[in-house]
Design an enzyme around this catalytic site. Structure first.
Site, PDB file in Angstrom:
ATOM      1  N   SER A   1       0.792  -1.608  -0.060  1.00 20.45           N
ATOM      2  CA  SER A   1       0.528   0.265  -0.428  1.00 20.45           C
ATOM      3  C   SER A   1       0.490   1.768   0.265  1.00 20.45           C
ATOM      4  O   SER A   1       1.486   1.693   0.913  1.00 20.45           O
ATOM      5  CB  SER A   1      -0.902  -0.026   1.673  1.00 20.45           C
TER       6      SER A   1
ATOM      7  N   HIS B   1      -1.110  -0.691  -4.760  1.00 21.93           N
ATOM      8  CA  HIS B   1      -2.366  -0.570  -3.994  1.00 21.93           C
ATOM      9  C   HIS B   1      -2.267   0.975  -3.787  1.00 21.93           C
ATOM     10  O   HIS B   1      -1.560   1.448  -3.130  1.00 21.93           O
ATOM     11  CB  HIS B   1      -2.822  -1.284  -2.721  1.00 21.93           C
TER      12      HIS B   1
ATOM     13  N   ASP C   1      -4.993   3.933  -1.832  1.00 24.07           N
ATOM     14  CA  ASP C   1      -5.894   4.305  -1.052  1.00 24.07           C
ATOM     15  C   ASP C   1      -6.571   5.759  -1.466  1.00 24.07           C
ATOM     16  O   ASP C   1      -5.633   6.527  -0.813  1.00 24.07           O
ATOM     17  CB  ASP C   1      -5.434   3.938   0.531  1.00 24.07           C
TER      18      ASP C   1
ATOM     19  N   MET D   1      -9.045   8.315   0.265  1.00 22.82           N
ATOM     20  CA  MET D   1      -9.760   8.630   0.931  1.00 22.82           C
ATOM     21  C   MET D   1     -10.043  10.042   1.785  1.00 22.82           C
ATOM     22  O   MET D   1      -9.329  11.063   1.419  1.00 22.82           O
ATOM     23  CB  MET D   1      -9.054   8.550   2.439  1.00 22.82           C
TER      24      MET D   1
ATOM     25  N   HIS E   1      -8.359   1.765  -4.146  1.00 21.77           N
ATOM     26  CA  HIS E   1      -9.535   1.856  -3.577  1.00 21.77           C
ATOM     27  C   HIS E   1     -10.145   2.842  -2.830  1.00 21.77           C
ATOM     28  O   HIS E   1      -9.127   3.642  -2.239  1.00 21.77           O
ATOM     29  CB  HIS E   1      -8.523   1.129  -1.750  1.00 21.77           C
TER      30      HIS E   1
ATOM     31  N   MET F   1     -12.023   4.770  -0.874  1.00 19.28           N
ATOM     32  CA  MET F   1     -13.258   5.227   0.117  1.00 19.28           C
ATOM     33  C   MET F   1     -13.386   6.631   0.599  1.00 19.28           C
ATOM     34  O   MET F   1     -13.177   7.573   1.022  1.00 19.28           O
ATOM     35  CB  MET F   1     -11.867   5.023   2.108  1.00 19.28           C
TER      36      MET F   1
ATOM     37  N   MET G   1     -12.124  -5.545   4.601  1.00 20.32           N
ATOM     38  CA  MET G   1     -11.636  -5.042   5.383  1.00 20.32           C
ATOM     39  C   MET G   1     -11.111  -5.641   6.855  1.00 20.32           C
ATOM     40  O   MET G   1     -12.049  -5.522   7.097  1.00 20.32           O
ATOM     41  CB  MET G   1     -12.231  -3.704   5.503  1.00 20.32           C
TER      42      MET G   1
ATOM     43  N   ASP H   1      -7.045  -6.574   3.619  1.00 21.67           N
ATOM     44  CA  ASP H   1      -6.530  -5.379   3.968  1.00 21.67           C
ATOM     45  C   ASP H   1      -6.679  -4.780   5.002  1.00 21.67           C
ATOM     46  O   ASP H   1      -7.480  -5.083   5.522  1.00 21.67           O
ATOM     47  CB  ASP H   1      -6.974  -4.653   2.343  1.00 21.67           C
TER      48      ASP H   1
END
Length: 232
Positions: free
Chosen positions: A17, A41, A43, A45, A75, A77, A146, A184
């Site tokens: 990540s 990966h 992330d 947010m 991913h 979020m 998750m 994850d």
């Protein structure tokens, strides 16, 4: 058109990540992996769906330009994901995963991701049961479980989430589907063998990799542990 990526369960895919990479020299962090990883990966947010802010579509675009052969696993979020997906799809990610908890229009969002040529995935928070995604399992190429509450790196693994891996493996087999199962949160050398035995195909690891002196050697060590664990 989606790039050719194997969806066959088998040896564990390791996806470091970039949330745990050095934000001022991310290319150095990626280079420190020495090609030992499988995917990268990313992330994302929004400070709303989760209590933190992180990278946007510009990073995905820069990664795709600099690393055209890397599998980019993005991913989201964010809430609602339908307000974000187009800007990310423009950057050609391989996987784009969205949370079942973040939208009442999950079918529409997953359909759009597929339509634009990326591989759609759906994400389950620790407190969300697997049956929440029954209606869309046939639409996705990946289910992300998750194993921590999303929003921050470095959290401790929630062991109760392991049962979801077993449930997903059974559903995949009984319905003759081919999605990958990703996990994850809090995954590292100490529990990777267990998550492989419970059925994970992809493991996201942040601080467990980038928080070590030699991330490349760490990935090699974790892969060896995972392989040995799968034979038990």
């Amino acid at each position: 058109m989606a790039r050719q990526i194997s969806l066959n369960p088998g040896s564990l895919r390791i996806a470091p990540s970039l949330l745990s990479a050095d934000p001022l020299s991310m290319s150095d962090s990626i280079a420190s992996l020495n090609g030992t990883h499988d995917w990268l990966h990313v992330d994302v947010m929004d400070g709303h769906f989760v209590p933190n802010l992180s990278y946007g579509s510009a990073l995905v675009g820069a990664l795709r330009k600099a690393y055209p052969d890397e599998v980019l696993d993005v991913h989201l979020m964010v809430e609602p994901p339908e307000s974000f997906i187009e800007s990310f799809l423009d950057k050609n990610p391989d996987f784009l995963t969205v949370h079942v908890e973040a939208t009442p229009h999950l079918h529409r969002v997953l359909s759009r991701i597929r339509e634009r040529g990326a591989r759609p995935g759906v994400v389950l928070n620790p407190g969300t049961p697997v049956d929440a995604i029954f209606p869309v399992l046939s639409m996705v190429d990946m289910v992300l479980v998750m194993s921590v509450n999303p929003g921050f790196g470095g959290q401790s693994f929630i062991p109760e989430t392991l049962s979801k891996l077993v449930d997903l493996c059974r559903l995949r087999a009984s319905r003759k589907l081919s999605f990958l199962i990703e996990i994850d949160g809090g995954v590292g050398a100490g529990n990777v063998a267990e998550i492989v035995r419970f059925g994970a195909d992809v493991a996201v690891m942040g601080s467990a990799v980038f928080g070590t002196d030699d991330p490349g050697k760490t990935v090699e060590k974790i892969r060896k542990i995972a392989l040995e664990g799968s034979k038990i």
